[in-house]
Design an enzyme around this catalytic site. Sequence first.
Site, PDB file in Angstrom:
ATOM      1  N   SER A  87     -38.828  -6.499 -15.150  1.00 39.98           N
ATOM      2  CA  SER A  87     -38.314  -5.340 -14.421  1.00 39.98           C
ATOM      3  C   SER A  87     -37.346  -4.497 -15.229  1.00 39.98           C
ATOM      4  O   SER A  87     -37.139  -3.318 -14.920  1.00 39.98           O
ATOM      5  CB  SER A  87     -37.623  -5.800 -13.129  1.00 39.98           C
ATOM      6  OG  SER A  87     -36.600  -6.744 -13.418  1.00 39.98           O
TER       7      SER A  87
ATOM      8  N   ASP B 242     -28.120  -2.705  -8.974  1.00 40.42           N
ATOM      9  CA  ASP B 242     -28.367  -3.437  -7.733  1.00 40.42           C
ATOM     10  C   ASP B 242     -27.942  -4.903  -7.812  1.00 40.42           C
ATOM     11  O   ASP B 242     -28.359  -5.719  -7.004  1.00 40.42           O
ATOM     12  CB  ASP B 242     -29.852  -3.365  -7.371  1.00 40.42           C
ATOM     13  CG  ASP B 242     -30.752  -3.900  -8.485  1.00 40.42           C
ATOM     14  OD1 ASP B 242     -30.212  -4.329  -9.527  1.00 40.42           O
ATOM     15  OD2 ASP B 242     -31.978  -3.896  -8.327  1.00 40.42           O
TER      16      ASP B 242
ATOM     17  N   HIS C 109     -30.080  -5.374 -12.132  1.00 34.90           N
ATOM     18  CA  HIS C 109     -30.523  -4.446 -13.169  1.00 34.90           C
ATOM     19  C   HIS C 109     -29.407  -3.452 -13.513  1.00 34.90           C
ATOM     20  O   HIS C 109     -28.498  -3.223 -12.711  1.00 34.90           O
ATOM     21  CB  HIS C 109     -31.761  -3.674 -12.695  1.00 34.90           C
ATOM     22  CG  HIS C 109     -32.863  -4.563 -12.239  1.00 34.90           C
ATOM     23  ND1 HIS C 109     -33.055  -4.887 -10.904  1.00 34.90           N
ATOM     24  CD2 HIS C 109     -33.824  -5.231 -12.931  1.00 34.90           C
ATOM     25  CE1 HIS C 109     -34.088  -5.707 -10.795  1.00 34.90           C
ATOM     26  NE2 HIS C 109     -34.571  -5.936 -12.014  1.00 34.90           N
TER      27      HIS C 109
END
Length: 387
Positions: A45, A349, A352
């Site tokens: 991610s 968040d 990340h």
Amino acid sequence: MSVKTMKDIELLLQILVLFTVLMGSLMQNADAKCDFEAIFNFGDSNSDTGGFWAAFPAQKPPNGMTYFKKPVGRATDGRVIIDFLAQALGLPFLSPYLQSIGSDYRHGANFATLASTVLLPKTSLFVTGVSPFSLAIQLNQMKQFKVKSEELQTSGQINLPAPDIFRKSLYTFYIGQNDFTGNLPYIGISVVKHYLPQVVSQISSTIKEIYELGGRTFLVLNLAPIGCYPAFLVELPHNTSDVDSFGCMIFYNNAVVEYNNMLKEALRQTRESLADANVVYTDIHSVMLELFQHPTSHDMKYGTKACCGYGGGDYNFNQQVFCGNTKLINGKNITATSCSDPYNYVSWDGIHATEAANKIVAAAILDGSHFDPPFSLKKFCDIQPIG
């Protein structure tokens, strides 16, 4: 001379100035050269540009709020590091391999997906929350992509790379964090450490296979200090004595350093076996650690506090409800909302980085001072601004 005539002349001069500036900019871009005609990225991610949400459409605001103004498959408020690298090399943002609609692959493809691991889940003892697109799968996708591209080019297909582009490409890796953290709260760091040598070995063998496909330049990003991330500060067991003066967990950060040293040595050995290849260890760990420890030195305010989350306090992270989601908790609907100033945060968040942090990391990479061995992208490309 009438007032109207003077205004007409002023307007004409303004147009001429604007035209001159525009033409100068276009000429500068036209003169820009780069030996890398494409980027192929492998990751999770941290560098996913939409692969996971192409496979499992569900992303919601406020992701993408800063740059794109809407969710576009990044697990952050804007651009990720690979976006900035592509921009600096004069290339378009990478289209996800799994995104069939609207993609342009002439300048590369992104195989990264959220929650991806280096090892297959069963190998690394994972049981939940892991993407099916491990590094081995991403490599197979790359092989299939190359074969199909070469086949379809002969039939006049557009939006695909030229057959010789794979040798002229930059191959980037930003993966391994999920192998480290995926089930860390359940199995403990001692168990994780047992299979970390397999992680670095798999990365090295993947590089060798891509080398056989024609790849010659590889940038491998190391792991950021997970002991500073809000999510892990909330989720991972630790005592107050385990936390340093910057609010980061010493024990877990030391484990990351051990992994990064292992990765660095594995890449050194890989480099020795591939004489005509650039296999470059890329140290983003030191940059991220600096941001977490001294955010105000980089025009930020918050290091170990998430911008998008719920709960406020030191971390603004609740593991029961993630950024942008609403959940019924103790009879009450709770929504994890975003701050209005993500540029003041290192963490988006809790897991990340924000676009602001990603930009600082990308600038450090482009500067060339975080490579081992020494390596200069500027020798290969006219580096473009990453505004």
